[in-house]
Each structure stands twice: as structure tokens, then as C-alpha cells.
Scaffold this motif. Structure first.
Motif, PDB file in Angstrom:
ATOM      1  N   VAL A   7      24.697 -87.589 -75.743  1.00 42.40           N
ATOM      2  CA  VAL A   7      25.443 -88.050 -74.711  1.00 42.40           C
ATOM      3  C   VAL A   7      24.401 -88.420 -73.608  1.00 42.40           C
ATOM      4  O   VAL A   7      23.732 -87.591 -73.225  1.00 42.40           O
ATOM      5  N   ASP A   8      24.319 -89.730 -73.284  1.00 41.04           N
ATOM      6  CA  ASP A   8      23.480 -90.156 -72.316  1.00 41.04           C
ATOM      7  C   ASP A   8      24.010 -91.534 -71.992  1.00 41.04           C
ATOM      8  O   ASP A   8      24.256 -92.411 -72.782  1.00 41.04           O
ATOM      9  N   ASP A   9      23.810 -91.893 -70.503  1.00 41.61           N
ATOM     10  CA  ASP A   9      24.394 -93.145 -70.101  1.00 41.61           C
ATOM     11  C   ASP A   9      23.380 -94.228 -70.353  1.00 41.61           C
ATOM     12  O   ASP A   9      23.606 -95.500 -70.318  1.00 41.61           O
ATOM     13  N   GLU A  10      22.295 -94.102 -70.788  1.00 40.11           N
ATOM     14  CA  GLU A  10      20.902 -95.172 -71.062  1.00 40.11           C
ATOM     15  C   GLU A  10      21.192 -95.379 -72.686  1.00 40.11           C
ATOM     16  O   GLU A  10      20.762 -94.469 -73.356  1.00 40.11           O
ATOM     17  N   PHE A  11      21.677 -96.470 -72.974  1.00 39.67           N
ATOM     18  CA  PHE A  11      21.414 -96.966 -74.194  1.00 39.67           C
ATOM     19  C   PHE A  11      20.119 -96.748 -74.980  1.00 39.67           C
ATOM     20  O   PHE A  11      20.054 -96.218 -76.298  1.00 39.67           O
ATOM     21  N   PRO A  12      19.059 -97.407 -74.484  1.00 37.60           N
ATOM     22  CA  PRO A  12      17.688 -97.190 -75.123  1.00 37.60           C
ATOM     23  C   PRO A  12      17.517 -95.497 -75.281  1.00 37.60           C
ATOM     24  O   PRO A  12      16.908 -95.355 -76.616  1.00 37.60           O
ATOM     25  N   MET A  13      17.816 -94.703 -74.504  1.00 36.16           N
ATOM     26  CA  MET A  13      17.515 -93.071 -74.948  1.00 36.16           C
ATOM     27  C   MET A  13      18.541 -92.522 -75.760  1.00 36.16           C
ATOM     28  O   MET A  13      18.012 -91.832 -76.785  1.00 36.16           O
ATOM     29  N   ARG A  14      19.929 -93.218 -75.951  1.00 36.73           N
ATOM     30  CA  ARG A  14      20.610 -92.834 -76.997  1.00 36.73           C
ATOM     31  C   ARG A  14      20.109 -93.466 -78.395  1.00 36.73           C
ATOM     32  O   ARG A  14      20.157 -92.566 -79.376  1.00 36.73           O
ATOM     33  N   GLN A  15      19.619 -94.575 -78.286  1.00 33.53           N
ATOM     34  CA  GLN A  15      18.862 -95.125 -79.514  1.00 33.53           C
ATOM     35  C   GLN A  15      17.812 -94.336 -80.013  1.00 33.53           C
ATOM     36  O   GLN A  15      17.500 -94.196 -81.150  1.00 33.53           O
ATOM     37  N   LEU A  16      17.068 -93.826 -79.212  1.00 31.30           N
ATOM     38  CA  LEU A  16      15.756 -92.988 -79.437  1.00 31.30           C
ATOM     39  C   LEU A  16      15.963 -91.911 -80.091  1.00 31.30           C
ATOM     40  O   LEU A  16      15.582 -91.467 -81.154  1.00 31.30           O
ATOM     41  N   LEU A  17      17.055 -91.105 -79.492  1.00 33.36           N
ATOM     42  CA  LEU A  17      17.458 -89.981 -80.098  1.00 33.36           C
ATOM     43  C   LEU A  17      18.187 -89.926 -81.207  1.00 33.36           C
ATOM     44  O   LEU A  17      17.960 -88.990 -82.182  1.00 33.36           O
ATOM     45  N   ARG A  18      18.863 -90.999 -81.547  1.00 32.15           N
ATOM     46  CA  ARG A  18      19.531 -91.395 -82.693  1.00 32.15           C
ATOM     47  C   ARG A  18      18.501 -91.478 -83.932  1.00 32.15           C
ATOM     48  O   ARG A  18      18.475 -90.914 -84.871  1.00 32.15           O
ATOM     49  N   LEU A  19      17.238 -92.322 -83.608  1.00 31.93           N
ATOM     50  CA  LEU A  19      16.453 -92.511 -84.545  1.00 31.93           C
ATOM     51  C   LEU A  19      15.701 -91.168 -84.922  1.00 31.93           C
ATOM     52  O   LEU A  19      15.418 -91.118 -86.007  1.00 31.93           O
ATOM     53  N   TYR A  20      15.337 -90.625 -84.083  1.00 36.62           N
ATOM     54  CA  TYR A  20      14.431 -89.090 -84.281  1.00 36.62           C
ATOM     55  C   TYR A  20      15.556 -88.499 -85.045  1.00 36.62           C
ATOM     56  O   TYR A  20      14.980 -87.704 -86.391  1.00 36.62           O
ATOM     57  N   LEU A  21      16.814 -88.185 -84.781  1.00 37.82           N
ATOM     58  CA  LEU A  21      17.614 -87.340 -85.552  1.00 37.82           C
ATOM     59  C   LEU A  21      18.033 -87.856 -86.927  1.00 37.82           C
ATOM     60  O   LEU A  21      18.118 -86.846 -87.780  1.00 37.82           O
ATOM     61  N   GLN A  22      18.165 -89.013 -87.032  1.00 35.24           N
ATOM     62  CA  GLN A  22      18.605 -89.774 -88.338  1.00 35.24           C
ATOM     63  C   GLN A  22      17.204 -89.453 -89.428  1.00 35.24           C
ATOM     64  O   GLN A  22      17.461 -89.219 -90.503  1.00 35.24           O
ATOM     65  N   GLN A  23      16.294 -89.550 -88.894  1.00 34.93           N
ATOM     66  CA  GLN A  23      14.982 -89.360 -89.723  1.00 34.93           C
ATOM     67  C   GLN A  23      15.115 -87.865 -90.115  1.00 34.93           C
ATOM     68  O   GLN A  23      14.290 -87.831 -91.268  1.00 34.93           O
ATOM     69  N   GLU A  24      15.398 -86.903 -89.772  1.00 40.58           N
ATOM     70  CA  GLU A  24      15.883 -85.742 -90.108  1.00 40.58           C
ATOM     71  C   GLU A  24      17.144 -85.462 -90.945  1.00 40.58           C
ATOM     72  O   GLU A  24      17.470 -84.302 -90.936  1.00 40.58           O
ATOM     73  N   ASN A  25      17.689 -86.453 -91.184  1.00 43.76           N
ATOM     74  CA  ASN A  25      18.934 -86.615 -91.856  1.00 43.76           C
ATOM     75  C   ASN A  25      20.340 -86.036 -91.344  1.00 43.76           C
ATOM     76  O   ASN A  25      20.948 -85.330 -91.907  1.00 43.76           O
ATOM     77  N   TYR A  26      20.200 -86.069 -89.938  1.00 43.12           N
ATOM     78  CA  TYR A  26      21.634 -85.589 -89.323  1.00 43.12           C
ATOM     79  C   TYR A  26      22.551 -86.817 -89.035  1.00 43.12           C
ATOM     80  O   TYR A  26      22.132 -87.765 -88.839  1.00 43.12           O
ATOM     81  N   LEU A  27      23.636 -86.659 -89.115  1.00 41.88           N
ATOM     82  CA  LEU A  27      24.532 -87.331 -88.602  1.00 41.88           C
ATOM     83  C   LEU A  27      24.866 -87.675 -87.113  1.00 41.88           C
ATOM     84  O   LEU A  27      25.250 -86.456 -86.721  1.00 41.88           O
ATOM     85  N   VAL A  28      24.532 -88.720 -86.697  1.00 39.21           N
ATOM     86  CA  VAL A  28      24.703 -88.816 -85.049  1.00 39.21           C
ATOM     87  C   VAL A  28      25.932 -89.541 -84.641  1.00 39.21           C
ATOM     88  O   VAL A  28      25.960 -90.478 -85.240  1.00 39.21           O
ATOM     89  N   LYS A  29      26.421 -89.011 -83.363  1.00 43.08           N
ATOM     90  CA  LYS A  29      27.445 -89.847 -82.884  1.00 43.08           C
ATOM     91  C   LYS A  29      27.166 -89.727 -81.324  1.00 43.08           C
ATOM     92  O   LYS A  29      26.311 -88.960 -80.781  1.00 43.08           O
ATOM     93  N   GLU A  30      27.595 -90.901 -80.687  1.00 41.38           N
ATOM     94  CA  GLU A  30      27.126 -91.074 -79.265  1.00 41.38           C
ATOM     95  C   GLU A  30      28.183 -91.075 -78.365  1.00 41.38           C
ATOM     96  O   GLU A  30      29.557 -91.308 -78.620  1.00 41.38           O
ATOM     97  N   ALA A  31      27.998 -90.739 -77.065  1.00 40.41           N
ATOM     98  CA  ALA A  31      28.869 -90.898 -75.995  1.00 40.41           C
ATOM     99  C   ALA A  31      27.978 -91.451 -74.635  1.00 40.41           C
ATOM    100  O   ALA A  31      26.945 -90.772 -74.637  1.00 40.41           O
ATOM    101  N   GLU A  32      28.649 -92.082 -74.024  1.00 39.95           N
ATOM    102  CA  GLU A  32      27.704 -92.975 -72.971  1.00 39.95           C
ATOM    103  C   GLU A  32      28.109 -91.984 -71.400  1.00 39.95           C
ATOM    104  O   GLU A  32      27.482 -92.391 -70.381  1.00 39.95           O
ATOM    105  N   ASN A  33      28.930 -91.094 -71.348  1.00 43.64           N
ATOM    106  CA  ASN A  33      29.356 -90.662 -70.089  1.00 43.64           C
ATOM    107  C   ASN A  33      29.699 -88.892 -70.500  1.00 43.64           C
ATOM    108  O   ASN A  33      30.306 -88.745 -71.698  1.00 43.64           O
ATOM    109  N   GLY A  34      30.188 -88.031 -69.484  1.00 42.78           N
ATOM    110  CA  GLY A  34      30.618 -86.750 -69.823  1.00 42.78           C
ATOM    111  C   GLY A  34      31.980 -86.812 -70.254  1.00 42.78           C
ATOM    112  O   GLY A  34      32.447 -86.025 -71.073  1.00 42.78           O
ATOM    113  N   LYS A  35      32.754 -87.601 -69.683  1.00 43.36           N
ATOM    114  CA  LYS A  35      34.079 -87.773 -69.972  1.00 43.36           C
ATOM    115  C   LYS A  35      34.529 -88.055 -71.430  1.00 43.36           C
ATOM    116  O   LYS A  35      35.220 -87.448 -72.185  1.00 43.36           O
TER     117      LYS A  35
END
Length: 228
Positions: A7-35
Motif C-alpha cells: 500500500v503506497d500512493d507512489e507508483f514507483p515505490m509500489r513497483q519497487l516493492l513488487r519487484l523485491y517481493l516477487q523475486q522471493e516468490n511472494y504473490l503481490v497485490k497493490e493498493a494506492e491509498n488507505g481506503k
């Protein structure tokens, strides 16, 4: 496969986190705000949430307060500020851990793995499913991971439950913050002593609100905490 909500409103940060996590074989979903994050938690089962603090609509602190009303999902908060007060605020809101931006990939993954490991251990049932701990009206059901006082349920996070269990299993003994870190988070935890203090404060507040005597958990100055 473990499922993680980023969960992060900044797209580049979400993509960076997705990359790190997917490299460790986690399934990643995203949200751009708290709601959006809250709505996803309501509809889906996640194993862990990585939550930014500064966001529109609902910030990280407001989001975790709402999420904690319906879920004890492990949460790592991301903060752009490294001040003690920011960290304390995040932990006091119900986060299990925090990480300051910019962060190192190895540290992020170590924290993610540590929280997921604890969560998995917590799902292992004791040999006797009815195993409980009773003390001064407080009852811990270790199989269901429920806490009650005089038959009234107390809603605790995983971390708060583990802290209370550790203190009760060692009642009469003063446990240092370092000992509590090892018992609850594991020796690989890279947080600070203030992390323990923040969770103890939350635990005391919830116990007091349920009617438990405010001196149930005692501070041992210069050492840590204990239950008499």
C-alpha cells in the motif's frame, strides 16, 4: 504462496516493492491509498501488509486503526521520517514493525520473512487444543489465540498476544527488552527497544480497558517488564 498487500500512493515505490517481493516468490497485490487497502483486506485474505504512512484519503495511521478492527494481519509500516515519535506512532497504532525510507532490500526481506515466520508458528496448534493459561481472571486460549478477562474477550494483535503469553509463561521473572525481543520477534529482529515499549503500552491500555488492574504488567526499571 504467501500473499502480500503493498500500500503506497507512489507508483514507483509500489513497483519497487513488487519487484523485491516477487523475486522471493511472494504473490503481490497493490493498493494506492488507505481506503482501497481496507476494502481489499475486507474482501481478501492476505498474509502480510506493507503500509506507507503518508497517503491521501486515509493515511497509514488511520488505515491500520481501521484494519485492526477487523484483522490481526502482520503489518510493516513504511515511514519517510526516522524520528522516534514517528516510529512510536506507527507501533502504537497497531503495526508489528516499521521501516524507514530509503531502505535496504535485504533488510526489508529479513523483516518480511521474520513476520511471516512468526505468523506461521502462531498457526501451529498446541498438543492439547484446550490448553490455556489462567491468571488473575485473564485467560489465554493458546489454540484459538483468544484472550479474555472475566469471560469478556480482549482483541489483541499477534504481537500483543505473544508479549502477554511470554510474560505469563515467565511470571515472577523480570524479562529484559532484549529477552522479549527474542521470545516474540526472534533474534533476527532489527528494531529498537522502543518497539517493545510501544507494544507493552498498547497491551496495558487494552487490558485496562477490559477491567484488568493497571499494575498487572509491571515495569522493572533498568531491566524490562514482568507479571508478578
Amino acid at each position: 504462496m504467501k500473499k502480500i498487500l503493498v500500500v503506497d500512493d507512489e507508483f514507483p515505490m509500489r513497483q519497487l516493492l513488487r519487484l523485491y517481493l516477487q523475486q522471493e516468490n511472494y504473490l503481490v497485490k497493490e493498493a494506492e491509498n488507505g481506503k482501497e487497502a481496507y476494502n481489499q483486506i475486507v474482501r481478501n485474505d492476505y498474509d502480510l501488509m506493507i503500509l506507507d504512512v503518508m497517503m491521501p484519503v486515509l493515511d497509514g495511521w488511520e488505515t491500520i486503526e481501521k484494519v485492526r478492527q477487523i484483522s490481526d494481519i502482520p503489518v510493516i509500516m513504511l515511514t519517510a521520517k526516522g524520528s522516534i515519535q514517528d516510529k512510536v506512532t506507527g507501533l502504537s497504532s497497531g503495526a508489528d514493525d516499521y521501516l524507514v525510507k530509503p531502505f535496504d532490500e535485504a533488510e526489508l526481506m529479513a523483516r518480511v520473512q521474520a513476520l511471516l515466520r512468526r505468523s506461521k508458528q502462531n498457526q501451529v496448534q498446541p498438543e492439547t487444543e484446550s490448553e490455556t493459561i489462567h491468571y488473575l481472571g485473564v485467560k489465554l486460549n493458546l489454540a484459538a489465540r483468544d484472550v479474555s478477562f472475566d469471560h469478556n474477550k480482549i482483541n489483541l494483535t499477534q504481537t500483543e498476544f505473544d508479549l502477554l503469553r511470554s510474560l505469563l509463561e515467565h511470571k515472577g521473572k523480570a524479562l529484559s527488552r532484549e529477552q522479549l525481543v527474542e521470545l516474540v520477534w526472534g533474534i533476527e529482529f532489527m528494531g529498537e527497544d522502543r518497539t517493545v515499549d510501544s507494544h507493552i503500552r498498547n497491551l496495558r491500555d487494552k487490558l485496562k480497558a477490559a477491567g484488568v488492574d493497571k499494575s498487572f504488567i509491571k515495569t522493572v526499571w533498568g531491566i524490562g517488564y514482568k507479571i508478578e
